[in-house]
Design a protein around this motif. Structure first.
Motif, short mmCIF file in Angstrom:
data_model
loop_
_atom_site.label_atom_id
_atom_site.label_comp_id
_atom_site.label_asym_id
_atom_site.label_seq_id
_atom_site.Cartn_x
_atom_site.Cartn_y
_atom_site.Cartn_z
N HIS A 279 0.83 -1.22 0.00
CA HIS A 279 0.00 0.00 0.00
C HIS A 279 0.86 1.26 0.00
CE1 HIS A 279 -3.88 -1.86 0.36
NE2 HIS A 279 -3.47 -2.61 1.36
N LEU B 70 1.43 1.80 -3.49
CA LEU B 70 0.18 2.02 -4.24
C LEU B 70 -0.44 3.39 -3.98
CD1 LEU B 70 -1.90 -1.29 -4.15
CD2 LEU B 70 -1.22 0.03 -6.14
N VAL B 71 -0.38 3.85 -2.72
CA VAL B 71 -1.05 5.12 -2.37
C VAL B 71 -0.55 6.29 -3.23
CG1 VAL B 71 -1.27 6.87 -0.53
CG2 VAL B 71 -1.80 4.49 -0.05
N PRO B 72 0.80 6.52 -3.32
CA PRO B 72 1.24 7.62 -4.19
C PRO B 72 0.87 7.41 -5.66
CG PRO B 72 3.05 6.83 -2.82
CD PRO B 72 1.93 5.90 -2.61
N GLU C 53 -2.65 8.32 -6.15
CA GLU C 53 -2.81 9.78 -6.11
C GLU C 53 -2.42 10.41 -7.45
OE1 GLU C 53 -1.01 12.04 -2.91
OE2 GLU C 53 -2.50 13.59 -3.30
N TRP D 99 -4.76 12.71 -9.86
CA TRP D 99 -4.39 14.01 -10.46
C TRP D 99 -4.59 13.96 -11.98
CZ3 TRP D 99 0.84 14.26 -7.37
CH2 TRP D 99 0.57 14.68 -6.07
N LEU E 257 -8.20 14.27 -12.72
CA LEU E 257 -8.68 15.66 -12.55
C LEU E 257 -8.21 16.54 -13.72
CD1 LEU E 257 -8.18 16.03 -8.72
CD2 LEU E 257 -10.35 16.29 -9.91
N LEU F 24 -10.39 15.74 -16.61
CA LEU F 24 -11.72 16.34 -16.41
C LEU F 24 -11.71 17.82 -16.80
CD1 LEU F 24 -14.50 15.44 -15.07
CD2 LEU F 24 -13.69 16.65 -13.05
N ALA F 25 -10.68 18.52 -16.30
CA ALA F 25 -10.59 19.97 -16.58
C ALA F 25 -10.34 20.22 -18.07
CB ALA F 25 -9.48 20.59 -15.73
N SER G 36 -10.93 18.05 -20.76
CA SER G 36 -11.98 17.56 -21.66
C SER G 36 -13.24 18.40 -21.61
CB SER G 36 -12.36 16.11 -21.31
OG SER G 36 -11.23 15.33 -21.32
N PHE G 37 -13.52 19.00 -20.47
CA PHE G 37 -14.77 19.76 -20.33
C PHE G 37 -14.50 21.25 -20.14
CE2 PHE G 37 -15.70 15.42 -18.96
CZ PHE G 37 -16.81 15.13 -19.73
N ARG G 38 -13.37 21.71 -20.68
CA ARG G 38 -13.03 23.12 -20.44
C ARG G 38 -13.89 24.06 -21.31
NH1 ARG G 38 -9.44 21.38 -24.20
NH2 ARG G 38 -8.57 22.87 -25.68
N GLY H 118 -17.47 23.19 -16.81
CA GLY H 118 -16.10 23.36 -17.30
C GLY H 118 -15.89 24.68 -18.03
N TYR I 279 -6.84 6.42 0.44
CA TYR I 279 -7.45 6.10 -0.85
C TYR I 279 -8.75 6.87 -1.10
CZ TYR I 279 -4.28 2.13 -1.40
OH TYR I 279 -3.16 1.35 -1.55
#
Lengths: 31, 564
Positions: free
Chosen positions: A8, A11-13, A16, A20, A23, A26-27, A29-31, B213, B276
Motif C-alpha cells: 500500500h 500504491l497510495v502515491p 494519487e 491528479w 482531474l 476532467l478539466a 476535456s470539459f473546459r 467546465g 485512498y
C-alpha cells in the motif's frame, strides 16, 4: 509489518498520481 | 419542512442514539470505554476516522464552495495520502505498541511530564473551541433554513452526541460513525442522481460537465506557486501534508480512532482507507455543489440563498437598491439560461462552430450574472456591516428544502445534522480521554479503581459537551464556516507536530529541548501569522520546522553542558 501493508505504501502515491491525471483530464476535456 | 420529513429526522436520530446506547460492551472498564479494548475491525475504525473529519461544515460549506468556485478546493487534501503513509511508517507503531491511551501519554514516555501536559493542554483548548465551531456553524445555517432559534438547532445537533458518548464511550462513537457515513455517502450519491434527473432533457452528465467546465469550475490543479493561496497544488501538497500529519498523527480526536483497532496493521489499514478515499469523497461533495450550480442555470435561484438576510434586505433601508439589483440579476439569469440551453444543445449535436459560438455567449452571460451577484453580495455586506458575509453555506440546504421530494428532504437534512453529531461525539470522547488520562489520573488521583475513572470520564464528557455548546454561541460570529475550524488549530498544530517529529526522528532530543522548542514554535507561528499573509496551511510547516530545529539545537546544547 505485513507485506500487504508495504504494498500500500507504493500504491497510495501511484493512486494519487492517477487521481491528479483524472482531474487534469476532467478539466481539459470539459473546459 | 413537511411533517413527514420531520418524522424521518426524529426517527433516524432516535435510532442512532438508541443504537449508540446499546453499544456499551466493555464500557464498564476504562480501556473498554476509551479504546474498546482494541477490538474494532480496521474498516470500522477507518470509517470512524473519515466520519470524524467529515462534519456538517463539509456538507454545507464544501458543497457551497463547489457551487461558487468548483473543484479547486480539492487541492487542500493533496498532502493527505502521503501523510497517511508517513504516519503508518512512523507514529502508528510507536503509539500502538506503547499501549497508551493518548498520543501525549507517549510523549511522557519519550520526553517528560511537562511536554506531555503542555501538548495535551493545547489539544484540549483548541479542540474544545473547534468543537464549539462544529456545533455552531451548522446550527446557524439550520436555524435559518428551519426557521428555529440557534439554541434549538445547536441542541438538536449536540445533545444526541453528548448522550450516546457519555454512556457508550468509544464503541458507541465508532459504530454510529459507520452508520452515519453510510447514510451520508448514500445521500450524496442519490443527490447526484436527483440533480441529473431534475435538469432539462437535453442536459445529461456530459453537458452538465461542459457547462461547469466552460466557467472553470472543473479545474482542480493550480500549479502556480503562491504561498498566500490556500487552494493551490503546492500549498495543498506541502502545507496540507504537514497539516494532515499533525491532524491524523498528533490530534487525539483522530489518534484515538485508530488506537481502537485490533492490531498495528489494523490501525495502519484504517488510516490507509482515508489515503485512498478522502480525495474521491471530497470530489463527490464538490461535484454535488457543482451540479447544484448547473441545476440553477435552468431553474430560478434566489438572489441570495440566505432567507433571513434576504428578508432583512427587502424590508431594510436599502430595499430599493436591493430590488433594483434583483431585477437586473433575474434578467441576466434569463439570458444565461437561454445561452446555457443553446450551449448544451450544441454540445449534444457535436457541431464545432455552433459549440464555439454558443459557448462564448454562455460564458459572457455567466460573467454578467456573476458580476451582478457580486454587487448584490457587496450591498448585503455593506448593509449588514459584515465584511466577510457570504451566502454560500445556504446553497445546499436551500436546494434540498426547495427542490427535493418529501422524504428525501428529511433524509438529507438528517444526514447533515448527523455529520455534525458524529464529529462532535468523537471530539467529546477524545477530550474526555485527554482530561482523565493526561491530567486527572496523572496529577489528581493516580491510583483508583476503574469504576472511579469511568465515572470521572463520563463527567468529563458531559463537561466538554456543555463547554462546546457555550463556545458555539461565541464562535458563530467568526465568519467563514470551513476556515473557523482550521484556523483554531493552525496556531498550535505545526508546533505539536514538530515535537512528535523530534521524538521519533532525533534520538538525542530530550524533554527540556522539546518543551522550549514547542513554546518557540508557537511564538514563531503567531509572529508569522500576524506579520505575513501566507496561507494558514504554511503555518504548519513553519511551526513543525521551527520546533524540530530549535528542539534539536537546545537538546544538543544541554547534552554538551551536562557532559562538560
Amino acid at each position: 509489518m505485513s507485506r500487504r501493508i508495504e504494498t500500500h505504501y507504493i500504491l497510495v502515491p501511484l493512486v494519487e498520481v492517477v487521481v491528479w491525471a483524472g482531474l487534469a483530464w476532467l478539466a481539459y476535456s470539459f473546459r | 419542512m413537511h411533517p413527514i420529513d420531520w418524522t424521518i429526522v426524529v426517527v433516524v436520530m432516535a435510532w442512532i442514539v438508541y443504537d449508540g446506547l446499546k453499544r456499551t460492551k466493555d464500557s464498564h472498564e476504562i480501556e473498554g470505554y476509551f479504546l474498546a479494548k482494541r477490538s474494532i475491525p480496521w474498516w470500522a475504525a477507518g470509517l470512524s476516522v473519515m466520519a470524524t473529519q467529515l462534519s456538517a461544515i463539509t456538507m454545507v460549506g464544501t458543497t457551497g464552495q463547489g457551487f461558487n468556485d468548483g473543484m479547486r478546493f480539492i487541492q487542500f487534501y493533496y498532502g493527505l495520502p502521503i501523510a497517511m503513509v508517513v504516519l503508518c511508517v512512523t507514529f502508528v507503531p510507536f503509539f500502538y505498541n506503547a499501549r497508551v491511551f493518548t498520543a501525549y501519554e507517549w510523549l511522557e514516555k519519550r520526553f517528560d511530564a511537562k511536554t506531555r501536559s503542555l501538548t495535551s493542554f493545547l489539544f484540549l483548548v483548541s479542540r474544545g473551541m473547534s468543537c464549539g465551531a462544529i456545533i455552531s456553524a451548522p446550527a446557524v445555517v439550520l436555524s435559518i433554513v428551519f426557521g428555529l432559534d440557534v439554541t434549538s438547532t445547536a441542541l438538536l445537533i449536540g445533545l444526541p452526541a453528548i448522550v450516546y458518548t457519555i454512556f457508550g464511550g468509544v464503541q458507541a462513537v465508532t459504530w454510529t460513525d459507520v452508520k452515519i457515513m453510510t447514510l451520508i455517502i448514500g445521500g450524496l450519491v442519490a443527490t447526484v442522481v436527483a440533480l441529473l434527473l431534475g435538469m432539462p432533457p437535453e442536459v445529461g452528465m456530459s453537458e452538465a460537465l461542459h457547462l461547469a467546465g466552460a466557467t472553470g469550475r472543473l479545474e482542480g490543479l493550480d500549479f502556480r506557486w503562491n504561498p498566500n493561496e490556500t487552494y493551490s497544488f503546492w500549498s495543498g501538497l506541502i502545507g496540507g501534508l504537514f497539516l494532515m500529519l499533525s491532524y491524523f498523527g498528533c490530534d487525539q480526536s483522530q489518534v484515538q480512532r485508530y488506537l481502537t483497532a485490533k492490531s498495528v496493521d489494523g490501525a495502519r489499514r484504517s488510516l490507509l482507507m482515508s489515503a485512498y478515499w478522502k480525495i474521491p469523497l471530497q470530489a463527490l461533495v464538490l461535484l454535488v455543489g457543482i451540479l447544484v450550480w448547473v441545476f440553477y442555470l435552468f431553474a430560478t435561484p434566489p438572489v441570495i440563498f440566505d432567507r433571513a438576510q434576504d428578508e432583512k434586505m427587502r424590508n431594510g433601508p436599502r430595499a430599493a437598491e436591493y430590488l433594483a439589483l434583483e431585477q437586473t440579476y433575474q434578467a441576466a439569469l434569463a439570458q444565461r439560461r437561454a445561452a446555457a440551453e443553446g450551449y448544451a444543445k450544441a454540445e449534444a449535436s457535436g457541431e464545432e462552430a455552433a459549440i464555439a459560438f454558443s459557448k462564448a455567449a454562455f460564458q459572457s452571460w455567466e460573467q454578467e450574472a456573476r458580476a451582478i451577484q457580486q454587487n448584490v453580495r457587496a450591498l448585503v455586506r455593506d448593509a449588514a456591516g459584515d465584511r466577510s458575509y457570504t451566502d454560500v453555506n445556504y446553497v445546499f440546504p436551500t436546494y434540498i428544502l426547495t427542490q427535493l421530494p418529501i422524504g428525501f428532504i428529511g433524509l438529507m437534512m438528517v444526514a447533515i445534522i448527523l455529520a455534525a453529531t458524529d464529529s462532535i461525539a468523537a471530539e467529546l470522547n477524545s477530550l474526555s480521554t485527554a482530561t482523565v488520562i493526561d491530567f486527572y489520573r496523572r496529577y489528581v488521583r493516580t491510583e483508583a479503581p476503574d469504576r472511579h475513572y469511568l465515572t470521572v470520564s463520563k463527567i468529563a464528557t458531559a463537561f466538554w459537551g456543555v463547554f462546546a455548546s457555550l463556545v458555539a454561541i461565541w464562535a458563530a460570529e467568526l465568519g467563514s464556516l470551513i476556515e473557523v475550524v482550521n484556523r483554531f488549530g493552525s496556531f498550535f498544530y505545526g508546533s505539536i507536530l514538530g515535537v512528535f517529529l523530534l521524538a521519533v526522528l532525533w534520538k538525542r532530543a530530550n524533554g527540556h529541548g522539546a518543551f522550549v522548542a514547542l513554546i518557540v514554535g508557537m511564538v514563531t507561528v503567531a509572529w508569522v501569522a500576524t506579520t505575513t499573509s501566507i496561507s494558514f496551511l504554511w503555518h504548519n510547516v513553519v511551526g513543525a520546522v521551527a520546533v524540530f530545529v530549535v528542539g534539536a539545537i537546545v537538546s544538543e546544547i544541554l547534552r554538551s553542558r551536562r557532559a562538560a
